[in-house]
Design a protein around this motif. Structure first.
Motif, short mmCIF file in Angstrom:
data_model
loop_
_atom_site.label_atom_id
_atom_site.label_comp_id
_atom_site.label_asym_id
_atom_site.label_seq_id
_atom_site.Cartn_x
_atom_site.Cartn_y
_atom_site.Cartn_z
N ASN A 218 -20.42 -10.40 -20.72
CA ASN A 218 -21.50 -11.25 -21.22
C ASN A 218 -21.95 -12.20 -20.11
N CYS A 219 -22.70 -11.64 -19.15
CA CYS A 219 -23.13 -12.42 -18.00
C CYS A 219 -24.38 -11.80 -17.41
N VAL A 220 -25.00 -12.51 -16.50
CA VAL A 220 -26.10 -11.96 -15.71
C VAL A 220 -25.56 -11.73 -14.31
N PHE A 221 -25.73 -10.53 -13.77
CA PHE A 221 -25.18 -10.25 -12.46
C PHE A 221 -26.11 -9.34 -11.65
N GLY A 222 -25.89 -9.35 -10.37
CA GLY A 222 -26.61 -8.47 -9.47
C GLY A 222 -25.70 -8.10 -8.30
N ILE A 223 -25.80 -6.87 -7.82
CA ILE A 223 -25.01 -6.41 -6.68
C ILE A 223 -25.97 -5.82 -5.66
N LYS A 234 -23.39 -11.35 -7.21
CA LYS A 234 -23.76 -12.65 -7.77
C LYS A 234 -23.65 -12.57 -9.29
N ILE A 235 -23.00 -13.59 -9.87
CA ILE A 235 -22.85 -13.64 -11.33
C ILE A 235 -23.19 -15.04 -11.82
N LEU A 236 -23.96 -15.11 -12.89
CA LEU A 236 -24.23 -16.38 -13.59
C LEU A 236 -23.54 -16.34 -14.94
N HIS A 237 -22.85 -17.43 -15.27
CA HIS A 237 -22.13 -17.51 -16.53
C HIS A 237 -21.97 -19.00 -16.88
N ASP A 238 -21.20 -19.29 -17.94
CA ASP A 238 -20.99 -20.69 -18.32
C ASP A 238 -19.51 -21.05 -18.45
N LYS A 239 -18.62 -20.17 -17.95
CA LYS A 239 -17.18 -20.45 -18.00
C LYS A 239 -16.55 -20.17 -16.64
N ALA A 240 -15.93 -21.21 -16.06
CA ALA A 240 -15.31 -21.06 -14.75
C ALA A 240 -14.13 -20.10 -14.79
N GLU A 241 -13.33 -20.18 -15.87
CA GLU A 241 -12.15 -19.32 -15.97
C GLU A 241 -12.53 -17.85 -16.00
N LYS A 242 -13.63 -17.53 -16.69
CA LYS A 242 -14.09 -16.15 -16.74
C LYS A 242 -14.48 -15.66 -15.35
N LEU A 243 -15.23 -16.47 -14.62
CA LEU A 243 -15.67 -16.08 -13.29
C LEU A 243 -14.48 -15.89 -12.36
N LEU A 244 -13.49 -16.77 -12.47
CA LEU A 244 -12.29 -16.65 -11.64
C LEU A 244 -11.55 -15.36 -11.95
N PHE A 245 -11.44 -15.02 -13.23
CA PHE A 245 -10.77 -13.78 -13.63
C PHE A 245 -11.54 -12.56 -13.13
N TRP A 246 -12.86 -12.57 -13.30
CA TRP A 246 -13.66 -11.43 -12.84
C TRP A 246 -13.60 -11.27 -11.33
N MET A 247 -13.58 -12.38 -10.59
CA MET A 247 -13.48 -12.31 -9.14
C MET A 247 -12.18 -11.63 -8.73
N ARG A 248 -11.10 -11.98 -9.38
CA ARG A 248 -9.81 -11.38 -9.05
C ARG A 248 -9.76 -9.91 -9.44
N GLU A 249 -10.37 -9.56 -10.57
CA GLU A 249 -10.39 -8.16 -10.98
C GLU A 249 -11.26 -7.32 -10.05
N MET A 250 -12.39 -7.85 -9.62
CA MET A 250 -13.22 -7.12 -8.66
C MET A 250 -12.51 -6.95 -7.32
N THR A 251 -11.70 -7.95 -6.96
CA THR A 251 -10.92 -7.83 -5.73
C THR A 251 -9.94 -6.67 -5.83
N LYS A 252 -9.33 -6.48 -6.99
CA LYS A 252 -8.43 -5.34 -7.19
C LYS A 252 -9.16 -4.01 -7.02
#
Length: 259
Positions: A218-223, A234-252
């Motif tokens: 549930n976000c707006v993103f572009g690659i 680039k991702i726009l959202h309204d929760k910092a914890e979600k963005l941090l989790f997604w960043m780590r998952e994309m790193t994997k």
């Protein structure tokens, strides 16, 4: 306060190890690598300070020698407190041939009336790779501090073999331009930026994998593909914890592609 962190890493017996490390108050750098056979050096930045204060100057220097690999994370969110003047952070990175740096800090939280500028300069030698993340938030939403800081700026430059290949300038001054306006954040309050540059990566295949991972979020993103071999997410959202989790998952996902 003027604070400095300087890290130099090199390969010994097939493992990346610290060649030298310097840090002063309030910082401490700790090796958190659990698997001692893992060639990747994993470091975390710890701090005894609650955050960045008025007129603080923070300096970070990273040098990775040939074939070394390092992941650098932080202990907690970077809070920017109320300031009469401003604070500054400068980061310089040198990646030697075939080295790799993964930089994944916690989100930055600018409090009301804070003013902050950061400058990131990254130099890549031949076949060096970097994964550089940054998460910006509007401030303390639970205290109704939404874009109430004075000014925030983060400039990132990446050079490949002395040629500028990536430039990003995030500049926000809410008193002059409302970040919630059309064409800017448009109702969102948090932003993730993730840049990955690697000369041998199959970026089209990697882009498909990241697209698939993010498409049901549930976000707006572009690659986008970079002019050289790499990607910017680039991702726009309204929760910092979600963005941090997604960043780590994309790193994997990126690491699963061999990096």
């Amino acid at each position: 306060m003027i604070s400095k962190v300087s890290i130099e890493a090199e390969v010994k017996n097939g493992l990346t190890q610290l060649k030298s490390a310097f840090f002063n108050t309030p910082f401490k750098v700790v090796d958190i690598r659990e698997d001692k056979k893992n060639p990747l050096l994993e470091l975390i930045l710890m701090s005894s300070s609650p955050g960045v204060l008025d007129e603080d100057e923070l300096y970070f220097d990273f040098t990775l020698h040939e074939n070394s690999q390092m992941e650098f994370t932080t202990q907690s969110f970077q809070r920017l407190f109320i300031m009469e003047k401003s604070a500054f952070q400068e980061t310089n990175v040198t990646l030697k041939t075939n080295s790799f740096l993964c930089y994944l800090p916690h989100p930055c939280v600018p409090h009301k009336d804070s003013s902050f500028k950061s400058s990131n300069t990254i130099y890549l030698e031949k076949n060096a790779s970097v994964l550089w993340g940054e998460i910006f938030t509007c401030g303390r939403k639970l205290k109704e501090e939404v874009f109430e800081f004075k000014q925030f700026q983060s400039v990132t430059k990446i050079y490949q073999e002395n040629r500028l290949v990536f430039f990003e300038n995030l500049y926000l001054k809410p008193s002059e331009s409302n970040p919630m306006n059309l064409g800017q954040y448009e109702g969102f309050t948090h932003q993730l930026s993730l840049a990955f540059l690697n000369e041998s990566c199959d970026v089209k295949n990697l882009k498909k994998q990241l697209d698939t991972y993010l498409e049901d979020k549930n976000c707006v993103f572009g690659i986008s593909e970079t002019p050289t071999n790499g990607l910017v997410v680039k991702i726009l959202h309204d929760k910092a914890e979600k963005l941090l989790f997604w960043m780590r998952e994309m790193t994997k996902i990126i690491k699963q592609n061999g990096f």
